[in-house]
Design a protein around this motif. Structure first.
Motif, short mmCIF file in Angstrom:
data_model
loop_
_atom_site.label_atom_id
_atom_site.label_comp_id
_atom_site.label_asym_id
_atom_site.label_seq_id
_atom_site.Cartn_x
_atom_site.Cartn_y
_atom_site.Cartn_z
N TRP A 33 0.86 -1.19 0.00
CA TRP A 33 0.00 0.00 0.00
C TRP A 33 0.89 1.24 0.00
N ARG A 35 0.50 5.75 -0.46
CA ARG A 35 -0.45 6.85 -0.40
C ARG A 35 0.17 8.09 -1.02
N VAL A 45 3.36 2.84 2.56
CA VAL A 45 2.60 2.69 3.79
C VAL A 45 2.87 1.33 4.43
N ASP A 87 -2.96 11.95 7.64
CA ASP A 87 -3.13 10.69 6.91
C ASP A 87 -4.02 10.85 5.69
N TYR A 91 -5.05 6.37 -1.23
CA TYR A 91 -4.32 5.15 -0.88
C TYR A 91 -4.40 4.18 -2.06
N CYS A 93 -3.13 0.39 -3.76
CA CYS A 93 -2.53 -0.91 -3.57
C CYS A 93 -1.75 -1.28 -4.82
#
Length: 120
Positions: A33, A35, A45, A87, A91, A93
């Motif tokens: 992951w 971001r 991440v 945060d 995001y 993958c």
């Protein structure tokens, strides 16, 4: 390989989300992951090996996130807890055969991203 990320949303600081990433052949890949916040570079991440036995996290995580996978369901999860406004990001993958987890160039295919927004 097509990856589909989901689970993002708008949460208050201190809240949590579970992000999912699904893909037909995900069970044959190491997964990560990343971001990216507006105006910032893409940031590592978390990562998890094909077997699930090896995980890595970005330095900023500090125990707040966990990564897991269910190869039978071709899905990888990122549990994000104790969320902070910083945060906030999209995001993504990604999958591949990974040696250096934090290097985006190690990953061969990417999902479209899911937005996480944390309000203060």
């Amino acid at each position: 390989v097509q990856l589909q990320a989901s689970g993002g949303g708008l949460v208050q600081a201190g809240g949590c989300l579970r992000l999912s990433c699904a893909g037909r052949t995900l069970s044959t890949s190491d997964m990560g992951w990343f971001r990216q916040a507006p105006g910032k570079e893409r940031e590592f991440v978390a990562g998890i090996s094909l077997s699930g036995g090896n995980t890595r996290f970005g330095d900023f995580v500090k125990g707040r996130f966990t990564i897991s996978r269910d190869n039978a369901k071709n899905t990888v999860y990122l549990q994000v807890n104790s969320l902070k406004p910083e945060d906030t990001a999209v995001y993504y993958c990604a999958g591949g055969r990974v040696i250096y987890w934090s290097r985006s160039s190690e990953y061969d295919y990417w999902g479209q991203g899911t937005q996480v927004t944390v309000s203060s």
